[in-house]
Design an enzyme around this catalytic site. Structure first.
Site, short mmCIF file in Angstrom:
data_model
loop_
_atom_site.label_atom_id
_atom_site.label_comp_id
_atom_site.label_asym_id
_atom_site.label_seq_id
_atom_site.Cartn_x
_atom_site.Cartn_y
_atom_site.Cartn_z
N LYS A 77 99.19 109.08 39.01
CA LYS A 77 97.76 108.83 39.05
C LYS A 77 97.08 109.77 40.04
O LYS A 77 97.58 109.97 41.15
CB LYS A 77 97.52 107.37 39.45
CG LYS A 77 96.06 106.94 39.52
CD LYS A 77 95.98 105.46 39.89
CE LYS A 77 94.56 104.97 40.00
NZ LYS A 77 94.50 103.51 40.29
N SER A 146 91.44 101.79 36.67
CA SER A 146 91.65 103.11 37.28
C SER A 146 93.03 103.71 37.01
O SER A 146 93.19 104.92 37.11
CB SER A 146 91.39 103.05 38.78
OG SER A 146 92.37 102.30 39.46
N SER A 170 93.33 97.21 38.80
CA SER A 170 93.44 98.60 38.35
C SER A 170 94.73 98.94 37.62
O SER A 170 94.80 99.98 36.96
CB SER A 170 93.30 99.55 39.55
OG SER A 170 92.13 99.29 40.26
#
Length: 427
Positions: A77, A146, A170
């Site tokens: 990420k 996210s 997230s």
């Protein structure tokens, strides 16, 4: 679109490489081929290391003792540092800001033999403003919050492992929406968020995404002990606290039916369901979570807040709200979190896990919003480990994920419960 099956799990890849039936170069080459095939539709990746990853694989080809995760390609990420690669956090304010070293979690995976394939899409500073990623099960639907790029990269079959994070929902929500397994590590536990661009230090946690719960256990075991875990011990008469989540949000009927089905399956295998008065607990946990996150985010991103024209309306609103929260309210929320954590840990000495929905329903249609994180907020406030179990579907074939919340000192028990639930669904 998704290609997940028994042959594309992380466990299967590790076994093939260990047996000499495949090589690290084969694994990286295959991942790049799948990425090229799926990326025009899914858009999960920010950048791909097409030079460094194959080179690392070639080095490992001749090292049969190169670590328990030797040759496993993984996504990272884009709030997590990878040396020599920009960490841009989905924002023009961080464009081109290159990391000088790996986050310790990335460094540990390299030590275990895994190979970072590239950086995956994140929402802006891991908050609500969506990136370009689409849900691999239906590109007209959101992939979630996210950690969306990481969840979609696993769901599309590109990599069998991706790193994410969670501050509200997230990681749990993207895992549920994309139909993959997700693990949110306990806050303050052995998996640290150093080298992550943080949003709220009291709430930020490491997240792992894989095709199956068994894969999560394998990776978690390797990260925490340096070796692959032994056989799973099946749970014997586990005690589960069933939680509908309906006191917080409207939960879709398909999701409620999935929860009931898994609870009934667990009871048929010997589980005992325990009643808890959740409406007396969870609403105040959500409120405290929101207060802490906004207050801390306003201070973590104070420099970025000086450029409101380069931030999304959603993030500007969060930061403005956080700046307006009195310090006394923040301290009160922290105190409530401490008291409620003690109460839940006491409950979890008598109950093996809380079983509930991971999201209010399937991934909503549309790409301008990422869905509600409210069903993760209570547990994230308390810093508890959360396991997203895939396998259910709604009437249109979209994934429905359930979550198990457990004691931070008994994560292997949590994996055993999740694996048993996943096996029952597969059967």
């Amino acid at each position: 679109m998704p290609t997940l099956d028994g042959e594309t799990t992380l466990s299967a890849l590790v076994a093939r490489i260990a047996a000499g039936k495949s090589s690290p170069s084969d694994a990286v080459t295959g991942a790049l081929e799948r990425l090229d095939r799926t990326e025009p539709d899914v858009r999960a990746w920010v950048r791909v290391d097409r030079t460094g990853a194959p080179a690392a694989a070639r080095e490992l080809d001749s090292e049969p003792s190169g670590g328990p995760l030797r040759g496993v390609p993984f996504g990272v990420k884009d709030i997590i540092d990878v040396r020599g690669t920009p960490t841009e956090c989905g924002s023009p304010l961080r464009r081109g800001r290159t990391a000088e070293s790996d986050a310790p979690l990335v460094a540990r995976l390299r030590q275990l033999g895994a190979i970072p394939l590239g950086k995956t899409v994140t929402t802006e500073f891991a908050y609500f403003s969506p990136g370009p990623t689409r849900n691999p099960h239906n590109p007209e639907h959101t992939p979630g919050g996210s950690s969306s790029g990481s969840a979609a990269a696993v769901a599309a079959g590109v990599v069998p492992l991706a790193l994410g994070s969670q501050t509200a929902g997230s990681l749990t929500r993207p895992a549920a929406y994309c139909g993959v397994a997700g693990f949110v590590a306990p806050v303050g536990g052995p998996l640290a968020t150093r080298g992550f661009a943080g949003l709220s230090p009291s709430l930020d946690a490491v997240g792992l995404l894989t095709p199956s719960v068994a894969d999560l256990r394998l990776v978690h075991g390797a990260l925490t002990t340096g070796r692959l875990p032994g056989p799973l011990e099946p749970p014997v008469r586990p005690r589960l606290a069933l939680w509908s989540g309906t006191e917080l949000v409207e939960v879709a009927q398909d999701m409620q039916a999935a929860l009931i089905r898994s609870a009934e399956d667990a009871v048929a295998r010997g589980a005992v369901l325990v009643d808890v008065d959740w409406p007396a607990r969870t609403p105040r946990l959500v409120e405290a979570h929101s207060t802490i996150m906004a207050y801390e985010a306003a201070r973590e991103l104070a420099a970025e807040a000086a450029h409101p024209d380069r931030l999304s309306p959603q993030l500007n609103e969060l930061l403005a709200h956080g700046r307006g929260i009195p310090a006394a309210d923040y301290r009160q929320a922290l105190s409530l979190a401490e008291r409620e954590r003690a109460a839940l840990l006491s409950l979890l000495t008598d109950v093996d896990a809380v079983l509930g929905p991971a999201a209010p329903g399937p991934a909503p249609k549309g790409l301008t919003a990422t869905g509600s994180p409210v069903l993760s907020r209570p547990w994230q406030l308390l810093g508890l480990p959360a396991l997203t179990v895939p396998g259910h579907r709604d009437g249109r074939g979209m994934p429905l994920g359930l979550q198990l919340i457990g004691h931070p000192d008994r994560t292997d028990q949590l994996f055993a419960l999740g694996h048993a639930m996943e096996e029952a669904l597969n059967a």
